[in-house]
Design a protein around this motif. Sequence first.
Motif: not given
Length: 325
Positions: A146-148, A173-175, A218-228, A241-244
């Motif tokens: 993961s990265a941020k 991304w992870g298993i 699983s693969s995920n794309l997230g966003f953090d947005i903060g105001f004021f 997510k793909r489950t095998e």
Amino acid sequence: DNTKVSKYMPIGVSNAAWNDPFTGYAESEDKEYMTIMNDNNLTWEPRLVNRDHGLMLYSSLQLRSGRMNVQGIETRQLPSGKITDATAQGYLASQYNDPFFYRSMGLLFRTHYAYKSKYIFDFTFRRDGSTKFAESQKFGNFPGISAKYIISDETWMQPLKPWLSTLAIRPSWGITGNEPPYEGLQYSRYAAYGEYLGEEAMRPSTPQIGIRWEKSTSSNLGFDIGFFEDKFVFDINLYHKRTEDLLMKDIALPSSSGVAKYPWYNVGIMDNDGWELNFQTFDAIKINKFKMDFNFNLSNFVNTIVDFDDNVLESYQGEFGYNNG
């Protein structure tokens, strides 16, 4: 942990005839459990010369072993309400003894690196082993990365800080793995079934099957947005997510097989796609000592069966007829 269960149903509470085989029922069961767990953790965080860099290494070794023994008897047609113990003389309906042992282990390694606290990277690797699987399927490997990137900490974003306090992107991304809850599924099991030539007969109760770890990628794309100054915060996630080797319990088998069902079986592949939107406030309304916050959540997902065992589908669908269209 030890448990003892004693049951008795006297003849007087049943409207069955006195000679009904289910009257005067008594049961006695003893259970013994013992589990030993060992968790070893090691963390190393070096003091680097350049303070812009941060590094942490973490490892863990987890060991678990235990045993359980269950034994009991069931007796029917006890002659008197004063005789309530299943060991008393009556019709011995069944007797059983089910001992088993289990062991599992997990090895975890994690690396965390940050540069100027705005470029963050994590790598995780886990290897799990369990006696719930056959020798060739006993271990599973589960990596993750993961990265941020905290964009709002960049110098060129500072003019927007008064109203856009946080802006970050989080790809990952992870298993992960999943195992069935019961032991001994890799062995053929037999159970008592009536009599043959005056002796108690045995028949197969569960067949030998080679179940495998259920793995979810699983693969995920997230966003953090903060105001004021993060008074209003949005958290947005898009995921796949793909489950095998999907695990499913109580899979019916044809009567020609001689057994009723698989207790657990790997039946196919399933995809899960969706998104989530979370919104929360911090001190949205504040009057003296009175404060009020708000939380809001929206989500949507779609599950898609990509591949499924034909025998399982047939057991659920059957023939088309008057009742199922």
